[in-house]
Design an enzyme around this catalytic site. Structure first.
Site, PDB file in Angstrom:
ATOM      1  CG  ASP A  70      45.335  70.707  99.281  1.00  0.00           C
ATOM      2  OD1 ASP A  70      45.827  70.377  98.311  1.00  0.00           O
ATOM      3  OD2 ASP A  70      45.625  70.359 100.303  1.00  0.00           O
ATOM      4  CG  ASP A  76      39.026  73.227 103.732  1.00  0.00           C
ATOM      5  OD1 ASP A  76      38.457  73.231 102.722  1.00  0.00           O
ATOM      6  OD2 ASP A  76      40.134  72.354 103.726  1.00  0.00           O
ATOM      7  CD  GLU A  99      46.227  69.796 104.787  1.00  0.00           C
ATOM      8  OE1 GLU A  99      45.429  70.177 103.883  1.00  0.00           O
ATOM      9  OE2 GLU A  99      46.360  68.730 105.204  1.00  0.00           O
ATOM     10  CD  GLU A 100      43.065  74.261 105.479  1.00  0.00           C
ATOM     11  OE1 GLU A 100      43.021  73.001 105.080  1.00  0.00           O
ATOM     12  OE2 GLU A 100      43.233  75.097 104.550  1.00  0.00           O
ATOM     13  CG  ASP A 118      44.428  67.853 107.143  1.00  0.00           C
ATOM     14  OD1 ASP A 118      44.210  66.964 106.302  1.00  0.00           O
ATOM     15  OD2 ASP A 118      43.375  68.885 106.930  1.00  0.00           O
ATOM     16  CG  LEU A 120      36.701  69.522 106.831  1.00  0.00           C
ATOM     17  CD1 LEU A 120      36.370  68.529 108.204  1.00  0.00           C
ATOM     18  CD2 LEU A 120      35.750  70.706 106.671  1.00  0.00           C
ATOM     19  CG  ASP A 121      42.321  64.666 104.936  1.00  0.00           C
ATOM     20  OD1 ASP A 121      43.429  65.184 104.390  1.00  0.00           O
ATOM     21  OD2 ASP A 121      41.927  63.698 104.532  1.00  0.00           O
ATOM     22  CD  GLU A 278      47.075  64.973 104.983  1.00  0.00           C
ATOM     23  OE1 GLU A 278      48.020  64.816 104.186  1.00  0.00           O
ATOM     24  OE2 GLU A 278      45.881  65.185 104.275  1.00  0.00           O
TER      25      GLU A 278
HETATM   26  P1  P6P Z   1      44.176  61.997  95.180  1.00  0.00           P
HETATM   27  C1  P6P Z   1      42.346  64.938 100.226  1.00  0.00           C
HETATM   28  O1  P6P Z   1      42.525  65.888  99.430  1.00  0.00           O
HETATM   29  C2  P6P Z   1      43.577  64.195 100.356  1.00  0.00           C
HETATM   30  O2  P6P Z   1      44.421  65.030 101.045  1.00  0.00           O
HETATM   31  C3  P6P Z   1      43.147  63.043 101.250  1.00  0.00           C
HETATM   32  O3  P6P Z   1      42.124  63.042 102.063  1.00  0.00           O
HETATM   33  C4  P6P Z   1      42.988  61.911 100.181  1.00  0.00           C
HETATM   34  O4  P6P Z   1      43.358  60.627 100.664  1.00  0.00           O
HETATM   35  C5  P6P Z   1      44.038  62.104  99.182  1.00  0.00           C
HETATM   36  O5  P6P Z   1      43.939  63.664  99.342  1.00  0.00           O
HETATM   37  C6  P6P Z   1      43.394  62.038  97.734  1.00  0.00           C
HETATM   38  O6  P6P Z   1      44.253  62.416  96.686  1.00  0.00           O
HETATM   39  O7  P6P Z   1      45.347  62.474  94.707  1.00  0.00           O
HETATM   40  O8  P6P Z   1      43.779  60.473  94.941  1.00  0.00           O
HETATM   41  O9  P6P Z   1      42.882  62.966  94.810  1.00  0.00           O
END
Ligand code: P6P
Length: 332
Positions: A70, A76, A99-100, A118, A120-121, A278
């Site tokens: 990512d 983040d 996660e970082e 995580d 900042l998800d 997550e």
């Molecule tokens: P997509 C955000 O990057 C994440 O990790 C989650 O928060 C979110 O549910 C998912 O990915 C979104 O993924 O493939 O739908 O863009």
């Protein structure tokens, strides 16, 4: 599931709540309470940074990627630093995985707990002002306090969590967590700078009419059962809600009832979402609220992790909906 014995009035502060529950965890002797306070403190700092993100030049990418590939955004990294600092200063977490970062951080203290976080998800939503979240899991370390941490301390099943939760930075900021005796939601009262109990004993409705999936990924989805299930939902008058920020999607379905689906696809053969950062925490929360969390064949909390950053398909939400999806997946 054993529920917390003490019913507490709405409006009680997080600190009073933790103190009143402390006697339910005699073995915790305050370390555990301090850990929850560390998380709450760091989240207040992150909340402040998020709220001013549009004003100060901390938006946008820093040109690096995390282990999962990512694009890392300034917030983040800032959130990772804030939570890591809160844990290392608090002294109750022996170490963390984030996660970082690629591997674990050993704080070299005598803490009994380790944290998976995580910071900042949903960060892709930062620049467009959509809700984002922090997700955390707390485990007892496996190795003896005071010795060096090993990966074994972090590669634990979700069922080993002593606590789990999330912070949702949304229209209001909420801290939702469980210690295995029900799910409690606290709303951040900014004028007081305090989290106050707003959602005692949160329950996930057994049924619902909301499905959450990124349908653009459906053509790459090897299991035709997903498409069949969605067709059934549409026929049954469901509504589609997908924010693309996991904490926000899970929180809405937790309150209103619904199912969140992130299956294995051609692009993400083992699913996209991270088990340790997550899915384990959210699975514990949803199960504690009476819902269900599966990877298809297994309970999420029973998956024995082999790699810190491993991913998993994630089917989570109202028990009846998850069961209906599973039966479609089993039909080939
Ligand atoms: P997509 C955000 O990057 C994440 O990790 C989650 O928060 C979110 O549910 C998912 O990915 C979104 O993924 O493939 O739908 O863009």
């Amino acid at each position: 599931m054993e529920r917390s014995r003490i019913a507490l009035p709405i409006g009680i502060t997080l600190d009073r709540f933790i103190k009143s529950k402390q006697d339910e965890y005699p073995q915790a002797a305050g370390e555990f309470s301090q850990l929850l306070r560390d998380i709450a403190l760091a989240s207040k700092v992150v909340n402040r940074e998020i709220n001013k993100a549009g004003l100060v030049d901390i938006m946008g990418y820093i040109g690096q990627q995390n282990k999962a590939g990512d694009e890392q955004q300034k917030l983040d990294v800032l959130a990772h630093i804030r939570f890591s600092r809160a844990f290392s200063k608090g002294g109750e977490a022996a170490g963390i995985i984030s996660e970082e970062t690629k591997s674990f951080t050993d704080f070299k203290n005598k803490g009994k707990y380790v944290v998976a976080i995580d910071p900042l998800d949903g960060s892709s939503n930062i620049d467009v002002n959509v809700s984002i979240g922090t997700i955390f899991s707390i485990y007892k370390r496996k190795t003896r306090p005071g010795t060096k941490l090993t990966q074994k301390d972090f590669l634990q099943k979700g069922s080993e969590q002593v606590a789990a939760g999330y912070i949702l930075y949304g229209s209001s900021t909420m801290l939702v967590f469980t210690t295995g005796k029900g799910v409690f939601g606290f709303t951040y009262e900014t004028t007081l700078g305090e989290y106050v109990l707003s959602h005692p004993q949160m329950r996930c409705p057994a049924n619902g009419k909301i499905y959450s999936i990124n349908e653009a990924g459906l053509p790459q989805c090897p299991n035709p059962g997903i498409g069949r299930y969605l067709d059934k939902c549409k026929k049954d008058g469901f509504t589609a809600r997908y924010i693309g920020s996991l904490v926000a999607d899970i929180h809405r379905n937790l309150i209103k009832g619904g199912i969140f689906i992130y299956p294995a696809t051609d692009r993400y053969r083992d699913g996209k979402l991270r088990l340790l950062f997550e899915c384990n925490a959210l699975a514990m929360i949803v199960e504690q609220a009476g819902g269900m969390a599966r990877n298809g064949s297994k309970r999420i909390l029973d998956i024995a992790p082999k790699d810190l950053h491993q991913t998993t398909p994630f089917f989570v939400g109202s028990k009846r909906l998850v069961k209906e999806l599973l039966s479609e997946l089993q039909r080939k």
